[in-house]
Design a protein around this motif. Sequence first.
Motif, PDB file in Angstrom:
ATOM      1  N   GLN A 249      37.971  37.995  55.168  1.00 49.72           N
ATOM      2  CA  GLN A 249      38.523  39.111  54.403  1.00 49.72           C
ATOM      3  C   GLN A 249      38.395  38.844  52.919  1.00 49.72           C
ATOM      4  O   GLN A 249      38.920  37.870  52.393  1.00 49.72           O
ATOM      5  N   LEU A 250      37.682  39.743  52.248  1.00 50.03           N
ATOM      6  CA  LEU A 250      37.418  39.591  50.821  1.00 50.03           C
ATOM      7  C   LEU A 250      38.429  40.352  49.971  1.00 50.03           C
ATOM      8  O   LEU A 250      38.874  39.869  48.933  1.00 50.03           O
ATOM      9  N   LEU A 251      38.816  41.555  50.418  1.00 49.86           N
ATOM     10  CA  LEU A 251      39.720  42.390  49.621  1.00 49.86           C
ATOM     11  C   LEU A 251      40.623  43.194  50.543  1.00 49.86           C
ATOM     12  O   LEU A 251      40.204  43.695  51.582  1.00 49.86           O
ATOM     13  N   ARG A 252      41.883  43.317  50.119  1.00 53.09           N
ATOM     14  CA  ARG A 252      42.853  44.153  50.822  1.00 53.09           C
ATOM     15  C   ARG A 252      43.681  44.872  49.774  1.00 53.09           C
ATOM     16  O   ARG A 252      44.191  44.259  48.837  1.00 53.09           O
ATOM     17  N   GLY A 253      43.802  46.214  49.909  1.00 50.49           N
ATOM     18  CA  GLY A 253      44.560  46.946  48.899  1.00 50.49           C
ATOM     19  C   GLY A 253      44.615  48.435  49.178  1.00 50.49           C
ATOM     20  O   GLY A 253      44.347  48.896  50.290  1.00 50.49           O
TER      21      GLY A 253
ATOM     22  N   VAL B 153      45.349  51.327  41.290  1.00 53.60           N
ATOM     23  CA  VAL B 153      44.762  50.435  42.291  1.00 53.60           C
ATOM     24  C   VAL B 153      45.730  49.286  42.537  1.00 53.60           C
ATOM     25  O   VAL B 153      46.099  48.570  41.592  1.00 53.60           O
ATOM     26  N   ASP B 154      46.137  49.123  43.778  1.00 56.87           N
ATOM     27  CA  ASP B 154      47.003  48.011  44.168  1.00 56.87           C
ATOM     28  C   ASP B 154      46.138  46.986  44.897  1.00 56.87           C
ATOM     29  O   ASP B 154      45.787  47.170  46.065  1.00 56.87           O
ATOM     30  N   CYS B 155      45.780  45.924  44.195  1.00 59.13           N
ATOM     31  CA  CYS B 155      44.983  44.852  44.790  1.00 59.13           C
ATOM     32  C   CYS B 155      45.952  43.846  45.417  1.00 59.13           C
ATOM     33  O   CYS B 155      46.505  42.993  44.723  1.00 59.13           O
ATOM     34  N   GLN B 156      46.158  43.981  46.701  1.00 53.43           N
ATOM     35  CA  GLN B 156      47.125  43.119  47.381  1.00 53.43           C
ATOM     36  C   GLN B 156      46.604  41.697  47.544  1.00 53.43           C
ATOM     37  O   GLN B 156      47.369  40.741  47.498  1.00 53.43           O
ATOM     38  N   ASP B 157      45.304  41.556  47.740  1.00 51.10           N
ATOM     39  CA  ASP B 157      44.714  40.215  47.812  1.00 51.10           C
ATOM     40  C   ASP B 157      43.202  40.319  47.674  1.00 51.10           C
ATOM     41  O   ASP B 157      42.543  41.004  48.450  1.00 51.10           O
ATOM     42  N   LEU B 158      42.680  39.654  46.648  1.00 55.26           N
ATOM     43  CA  LEU B 158      41.246  39.491  46.460  1.00 55.26           C
ATOM     44  C   LEU B 158      40.945  38.008  46.617  1.00 55.26           C
ATOM     45  O   LEU B 158      41.427  37.194  45.844  1.00 55.26           O
ATOM     46  N   PHE B 159      40.194  37.659  47.651  1.00 60.60           N
ATOM     47  CA  PHE B 159      39.976  36.246  47.988  1.00 60.60           C
ATOM     48  C   PHE B 159      38.526  35.855  47.764  1.00 60.60           C
ATOM     49  O   PHE B 159      37.605  36.638  48.011  1.00 60.60           O
ATOM     50  N   CYS B 160      38.341  34.619  47.304  1.00 58.28           N
ATOM     51  CA  CYS B 160      36.995  34.104  47.135  1.00 58.28           C
ATOM     52  C   CYS B 160      37.059  32.573  47.097  1.00 58.28           C
ATOM     53  O   CYS B 160      38.098  31.988  46.764  1.00 58.28           O
ATOM     54  N   ASN B 161      35.962  31.926  47.466  1.00 61.04           N
ATOM     55  CA  ASN B 161      35.814  30.487  47.290  1.00 61.04           C
ATOM     56  C   ASN B 161      34.341  30.196  47.039  1.00 61.04           C
ATOM     57  O   ASN B 161      33.508  31.106  46.966  1.00 61.04           O
ATOM     58  N   GLU B 162      33.997  28.938  46.908  1.00 60.81           N
ATOM     59  CA  GLU B 162      32.634  28.571  46.537  1.00 60.81           C
ATOM     60  C   GLU B 162      31.611  29.103  47.542  1.00 60.81           C
ATOM     61  O   GLU B 162      30.613  29.729  47.173  1.00 60.81           O
TER      62      GLU B 162
ATOM     63  N   GLY C 240      38.142  25.810  44.076  1.00 65.94           N
ATOM     64  CA  GLY C 240      38.550  25.897  45.482  1.00 65.94           C
ATOM     65  C   GLY C 240      38.784  27.336  45.913  1.00 65.94           C
ATOM     66  O   GLY C 240      38.093  28.258  45.472  1.00 65.94           O
ATOM     67  N   ASP C 241      39.775  27.551  46.786  1.00 70.86           N
ATOM     68  CA  ASP C 241      40.121  28.906  47.220  1.00 70.86           C
ATOM     69  C   ASP C 241      40.789  29.652  46.080  1.00 70.86           C
ATOM     70  O   ASP C 241      41.742  29.155  45.467  1.00 70.86           O
ATOM     71  N   MET C 242      40.311  30.869  45.817  1.00 67.40           N
ATOM     72  CA  MET C 242      40.825  31.666  44.702  1.00 67.40           C
ATOM     73  C   MET C 242      41.415  32.973  45.238  1.00 67.40           C
ATOM     74  O   MET C 242      40.802  33.634  46.082  1.00 67.40           O
ATOM     75  N   HIS C 243      42.591  33.329  44.749  1.00 72.59           N
ATOM     76  CA  HIS C 243      43.251  34.584  45.135  1.00 72.59           C
ATOM     77  C   HIS C 243      43.657  35.339  43.874  1.00 72.59           C
ATOM     78  O   HIS C 243      44.104  34.730  42.886  1.00 72.59           O
ATOM     79  N   TYR C 244      43.501  36.663  43.926  1.00 68.63           N
ATOM     80  CA  TYR C 244      43.998  37.502  42.835  1.00 68.63           C
ATOM     81  C   TYR C 244      44.773  38.661  43.446  1.00 68.63           C
ATOM     82  O   TYR C 244      44.331  39.283  44.418  1.00 68.63           O
TER      83      TYR C 244
ATOM     84  N   ALA D 259      48.008  38.303  38.901  1.00 72.00           N
ATOM     85  CA  ALA D 259      48.046  36.837  38.885  1.00 72.00           C
ATOM     86  C   ALA D 259      46.827  36.286  39.619  1.00 72.00           C
ATOM     87  O   ALA D 259      46.472  36.760  40.699  1.00 72.00           O
ATOM     88  N   PHE D 260      46.200  35.278  39.008  1.00 70.34           N
ATOM     89  CA  PHE D 260      45.043  34.592  39.583  1.00 70.34           C
ATOM     90  C   PHE D 260      45.469  33.179  39.952  1.00 70.34           C
ATOM     91  O   PHE D 260      45.997  32.439  39.114  1.00 70.34           O
ATOM     92  N   THR D 261      45.231  32.805  41.222  1.00 68.33           N
ATOM     93  CA  THR D 261      45.645  31.497  41.723  1.00 68.33           C
ATOM     94  C   THR D 261      44.437  30.735  42.248  1.00 68.33           C
ATOM     95  O   THR D 261      43.596  31.304  42.965  1.00 68.33           O
ATOM     96  N   SER D 262      44.345  29.464  41.884  1.00 69.45           N
ATOM     97  CA  SER D 262      43.268  28.599  42.363  1.00 69.45           C
ATOM     98  C   SER D 262      43.820  27.200  42.576  1.00 69.45           C
ATOM     99  O   SER D 262      45.022  26.947  42.420  1.00 69.45           O
ATOM    100  N   ARG D 263      42.938  26.261  42.904  1.00 69.59           N
ATOM    101  CA  ARG D 263      43.341  24.876  43.098  1.00 69.59           C
ATOM    102  C   ARG D 263      43.960  24.286  41.828  1.00 69.59           C
ATOM    103  O   ARG D 263      44.806  23.388  41.881  1.00 69.59           O
TER     104      ARG D 263
END
Length: 232
Positions: free
Chosen positions: A138-142, A159-168, A193-197, A213-217
């Motif tokens: 899952q790449l995007l949910r919103g 636009v409500d970006c509930q979770d945008l996920f990405c990694n290497e 590492g794993d990135m979430h926005y 908010a952007f979260t990573s390792r």
Amino acid sequence: FAIDDNRLRFPSIRLQDPYFNIWQDSAVSNLDFLVNAFAPEDTVPLQLPMPIAMEDINIGNARIRYRHAPSQTDVLFSDIDADIRLPYIDNDSVNAQLVGLGVKARLRNVDAIVDAHFRGDRDSVFADRVNIVYRDQQLLRGSIAIADPLHPDLTHIAVDCQDLFCNERLLSDLLSDLLHHPVRLPQELRQLGDMHYHGLLSGDLGNLNLHGAFTSRLGTITTYGTLSTDTT
């Protein structure tokens, strides 16, 4: 159908399992050929002899395949279920309501699936349960809300970006598919590492306010800002 009060009325229209195939091997698609065949330049615009009402249009399990040879685009729209109301159509106006539209789009050349549910009318359009899946991840949910979509100067977007996920691996594979050659990310990105926005994007077409908010390792960064474009 029936004629009531000088109006052609279709109480109910049902389409089950229809399939539409659209291809484009040049600048003009077969859909354009079809439209041009029925609407040459010297054709007088269609005038309805009387108002038309389509009170209940129900489409079940429809599929649409679109292929664009120059860009190697191949998209299959499937699981299309729609409930539409067109209570009034004449030569000057259309009164339409989208009660519900569910659709799933598979982009075959990038192994991605877009799944969403839409509803709305002339004044507002909502897309909820928007999900983008790439290679089973899952790449995007919103969700998306658009107010006054027919008047760009007044249109408001949320636009409500509930979770945008990405990694290497995900980002490298996605870029490789889009660019049609292997892509290796720089060391700085691989370290994240794993990135979430998650966040909100709202405003008009000229100014969109961003808060999230952007979260990573390496930690979490809160973002605030405005995206401005010249719409003149």
